[in-house]
Design an enzyme around this catalytic site. Structure first.
Site, PDB file in Angstrom:
ATOM      1  N   LEU A  83       1.903 110.644   2.281  1.00 44.72           N
ATOM      2  CA  LEU A  83       2.442 111.619   1.324  1.00 44.72           C
ATOM      3  C   LEU A  83       1.459 112.752   1.076  1.00 44.72           C
ATOM      4  O   LEU A  83       0.249 112.580   1.122  1.00 44.72           O
ATOM      5  CB  LEU A  83       2.823 110.936   0.012  1.00 44.72           C
ATOM      6  CG  LEU A  83       1.760 110.291  -0.879  1.00 44.72           C
ATOM      7  CD1 LEU A  83       1.011 111.290  -1.722  1.00 44.72           C
ATOM      8  CD2 LEU A  83       2.440 109.280  -1.788  1.00 44.72           C
ATOM      9  N   LYS A 113      -5.002 122.816  -4.005  1.00 46.01           N
ATOM     10  CA  LYS A 113      -3.868 123.484  -3.369  1.00 46.01           C
ATOM     11  C   LYS A 113      -2.824 123.725  -4.457  1.00 46.01           C
ATOM     12  O   LYS A 113      -2.910 123.124  -5.538  1.00 46.01           O
ATOM     13  CB  LYS A 113      -3.312 122.648  -2.220  1.00 46.01           C
ATOM     14  CG  LYS A 113      -2.624 121.361  -2.627  1.00 46.01           C
ATOM     15  CD  LYS A 113      -1.978 120.722  -1.396  1.00 46.01           C
ATOM     16  CE  LYS A 113      -1.147 119.534  -1.773  1.00 46.01           C
ATOM     17  NZ  LYS A 113      -0.537 118.889  -0.612  1.00 46.01           N
ATOM     18  N   CYS A 157      -8.327 113.522  -0.118  1.00 44.25           N
ATOM     19  CA  CYS A 157      -8.071 112.807   1.140  1.00 44.25           C
ATOM     20  C   CYS A 157      -8.820 113.382   2.340  1.00 44.25           C
ATOM     21  O   CYS A 157      -9.689 112.707   2.897  1.00 44.25           O
ATOM     22  CB  CYS A 157      -6.578 112.803   1.419  1.00 44.25           C
ATOM     23  SG  CYS A 157      -5.645 112.072   0.055  1.00 44.25           S
TER      24      CYS A 157
HETATM   25  C1  UGA Z   1      -3.210 115.138   3.010  1.00 46.91           C
HETATM   26  C2  UGA Z   1      -2.276 114.988   4.209  1.00 46.91           C
HETATM   27  O1  UGA Z   1      -1.640 116.238   4.478  1.00 46.91           O
HETATM   28  C3  UGA Z   1      -1.202 113.916   3.932  1.00 46.91           C
HETATM   29  O2  UGA Z   1      -0.396 113.732   5.071  1.00 46.91           O
HETATM   30  C4  UGA Z   1      -1.919 112.620   3.586  1.00 46.91           C
HETATM   31  O3  UGA Z   1      -0.996 111.586   3.272  1.00 46.91           O
HETATM   32  C5  UGA Z   1      -2.811 112.838   2.388  1.00 46.91           C
HETATM   33  O4  UGA Z   1      -3.782 113.869   2.690  1.00 46.91           O
HETATM   34  C6  UGA Z   1      -3.500 111.546   2.076  1.00 46.91           C
HETATM   35  O5  UGA Z   1      -4.304 111.091   2.887  1.00 46.91           O
HETATM   36  O6  UGA Z   1      -3.164 110.910   1.068  1.00 46.91           O
HETATM   37  P1  UGA Z   1      -3.000 116.401   0.658  1.00 46.91           P
HETATM   38  O7  UGA Z   1      -4.392 115.924   0.362  1.00 46.91           O
HETATM   39  O8  UGA Z   1      -1.955 116.309  -0.386  1.00 46.91           O
HETATM   40  O9  UGA Z   1      -2.418 115.612   1.923  1.00 46.91           O
HETATM   41  O10 UGA Z   1      -3.167 117.922   1.049  1.00 46.91           O
HETATM   42  P2  UGA Z   1      -2.763 118.877   2.271  1.00 46.91           P
HETATM   43  O11 UGA Z   1      -1.445 119.470   2.029  1.00 46.91           O
HETATM   44  O12 UGA Z   1      -3.011 118.197   3.555  1.00 46.91           O
HETATM   45  O13 UGA Z   1      -3.846 120.020   2.080  1.00 46.91           O
HETATM   46  C7  UGA Z   1      -5.233 119.694   2.176  1.00 46.91           C
HETATM   47  C8  UGA Z   1      -6.077 120.928   2.020  1.00 46.91           C
HETATM   48  O14 UGA Z   1      -5.990 121.734   3.188  1.00 46.91           O
HETATM   49  C9  UGA Z   1      -5.750 121.836   0.853  1.00 46.91           C
HETATM   50  O15 UGA Z   1      -6.955 122.184   0.206  1.00 46.91           O
HETATM   51  C10 UGA Z   1      -5.099 123.030   1.489  1.00 46.91           C
HETATM   52  O16 UGA Z   1      -5.290 124.201   0.757  1.00 46.91           O
HETATM   53  C11 UGA Z   1      -5.829 123.090   2.815  1.00 46.91           C
HETATM   54  N1  UGA Z   1      -5.077 123.774   3.893  1.00 46.91           N
HETATM   55  C12 UGA Z   1      -3.892 123.283   4.322  1.00 46.91           C
HETATM   56  C13 UGA Z   1      -5.616 124.914   4.476  1.00 46.91           C
HETATM   57  O17 UGA Z   1      -6.708 125.376   4.111  1.00 46.91           O
HETATM   58  N2  UGA Z   1      -4.916 125.534   5.475  1.00 46.91           N
HETATM   59  C14 UGA Z   1      -3.731 125.067   5.917  1.00 46.91           C
HETATM   60  O18 UGA Z   1      -3.161 125.682   6.843  1.00 46.91           O
HETATM   61  C15 UGA Z   1      -3.205 123.923   5.323  1.00 46.91           C
END
Ligand code: UGA
Length: 437
Positions: free
Chosen positions: A150, A327, A264
């Site tokens: 998730l 985020k 995560c």
């Molecule tokens: C992440 C994974 O996407 C999930 O699939 C996973 O289940 C989860 O970790 C977990 O292990 O529990 P999450 O931590 O909610 O989910 O956040 P993401 O949406 O993956 O974003 C992570 C970070 O990457 C954020 O700081 C976001 O701003 C950054 N990000 C994301 C970028 O800098 N660029 C992007 O293109 C996408």
């Protein structure tokens, strides 16, 4: 089915509520009495769209309750272990204290034939060790590893309609029983065609960390391209669009900016590296250290851009920081690049006024030294520079003409590359993106 969920943090609280929403009878257990009280009252202890609604509906229907009393799990047929595995102090490895404690607390209450389904993100090899623990304790319970994918902000939707299910199953006769129990738990997702990958324990554990390592790599890859774009006057956003059209690459998770944070991705790549080193395969994932390093450099880059834009020093300058959460649609500031940028600027002597639609309370707890404003307009008022670090919708939608009239100097650093440079420049702003000319 009667289910228990051990650990009611992000993962556990959402899982418990979502399973009850699907019609199961669920008890959520946590050692934190305040959290249990909040959840029992139908209030989500963190910002997650849709969670409070399903909490209240399920509590109201009698299918969901929360308690600190582990004995209440006794009737459950499946026990989900959803406790945290934070980064250990003084190293990158995962701290398994809570997982081990959860298993130990379950032992006296497990009935023969019940299923313990691990959801926490653990180092490969953990499930085999825990299965052995269940066996030597003579519980007759079976272990499966069932990782969770998730995303915060979409947690309810991701839990109710996952894009895949992974069952890490035992090799022995417990296998069919474990699979049947999980199939019953996830009957609604299965009915709508959700693919299931059945594996052994080790593969299931690895799937989870490999997925997060891949996502982190994708983000740091595009941020590395941003670093090259910065010295060549190229535009990383156009580059991402262009390579993203190749369906083998895909455009998602190619947004350059101040990088990834949260509870995560950062800890998971560090724990994976630590585990690979333990296994004598450190070199196989040595690149993850580089992924981490690129990621951390981007926060510093955003700070440097603010310093440069203010002529070499931010001392006593008012800097409006738009965003604190790691985020949008989250109040989570764990390892948040946005909060980090605010803290660094404050450390350089800037008068930081930070704002965020959801993450101010969590930020105050960690960094009370920062200045905060709940209203975006107050944060912008008389600012010498603005830095956008979490791409909440309301910041993306800011009107450059209206905001230009509020600030002292129209200087903006777009740490997430979400504003249109042409539009902002036309409104008189000195705009700087991350890897954009
Ligand atoms: C992440 C994974 O996407 C999930 O699939 C996973 O289940 C989860 O970790 C977990 O292990 O529990 P999450 O931590 O909610 O989910 O956040 P993401 O949406 O993956 O974003 C992570 C970070 O990457 C954020 O700081 C976001 O701003 C950054 N990000 C994301 C970028 O800098 N660029 C992007 O293109 C996408």
């Amino acid at each position: 089915m009667r289910l228990s969920v051990i650990g009611c943090g992000y993962l556990g609280a959402v899982h418990a509520a979502a399973m009850a929403q699907l019609g199961h009878d669920v008890v959520g257990i946590d050692v934190d009495g305040a959290k249990v009280a909040a959840l029992s009252a139908g209030s989500a202890p963190f910002f997650e769209p849709g969670l409070a609604d399903i909490l209240r509906a399920s509590i109201g229907s009698g299918r969901l309750r929360f308690s600190t009393d582990i004995a209440l799990v006794a009737d459950a047929e499946v026990h989900f272990v959803a406790v945290g595995t934070p980064q250990a102090r003084g190293g990158g490895a995962a701290d398994l204290t809570y997982v081990d404690a959860a298993i130990e607390s379950l032992l006296p209450h497990l009935k023969a034939g019940s299923l313990v389904a691990g959801k926490s993100t653990v180092p490969v090899g953990t499930a085999a060790r825990l299965a052995e623990r269940l066996q030597t304790a003579g519980t007759g319970a079976i272990l499966a590893w069932n990782p969770e994918f998730l995303r915060e902000g979409y947690a309810v939707q991701d839990t109710i309609s996952p894009d895949r299910l992974v069952y890490g199953l035992p090799a022995d006769d417990g296998r069919e029983h474990a699979k049947a129990a999980l199939d019953t738990v996830y009957a609604s997702a299965l009915a709508s065609g959700t693919p299931v990958v059945e594996t052994d324990y080790a593969t299931a554990e690895l799937v989870k960390v490999a997925a997060n390592a891949f996502l982190a790599t994708k983000i740091s890859f595009i941020n590395a391209m941003a670093e090259i774009a910065e010295v060549t006057d190229a535009d990383v956003t156009a580059l991402a669009d262009a390579i993203g059209h190749d369906t083998r690459i895909g455009r998602r998770f190619l947004n350059a900016g101040i990088g990834f944070g949260g509870g995560c991705l950062p800890k998971d790549i560090r724990a994976f590296t630590a585990r690979a080193e333990e296994l004598g395969r450190g070199e196989s994932v040595a690149f993850l250290k580089e992924i981490d390093a690129i990621n951390m450099r981007r926060r510093q880059r955003a700070v440097d851009l603010v310093v440069d834009a203010l002529g070499g020093s931010v001392y006593r300058k008012k800097v409006a920081v738009l965003g604190l959460a790691f985020k949008p649609d989250s109040d989570d500031v764990r390892d948040s690049p946005a909060l980090d940028v605010a803290v660094q600027l404050n450390g350089l002597g800037a008068r930081v006024i930070a704002t965020d639609p959801a993450a101010i309370p969590n930020s105050i707890r960690l960094h009370p030294q920062l200045g905060f404003a709940t209203d975006t307009m107050d944060a912008l008022h008389e600012a010498d520079a603005v830095v956008l670090v979490t791409e909440w919708r309301e910041y993306r939608d800011l009107d450059p003409v209206v905001t230009a009239a509020l600030v002292r100097d129209p200087v903006i650093i777009d740490g997430r590359n979400v504003l249109d440079p042409a539009v902002w420049r036309a409104a008189g702003w000195r705009y700087t993106g991350m890897g954009r000319p």
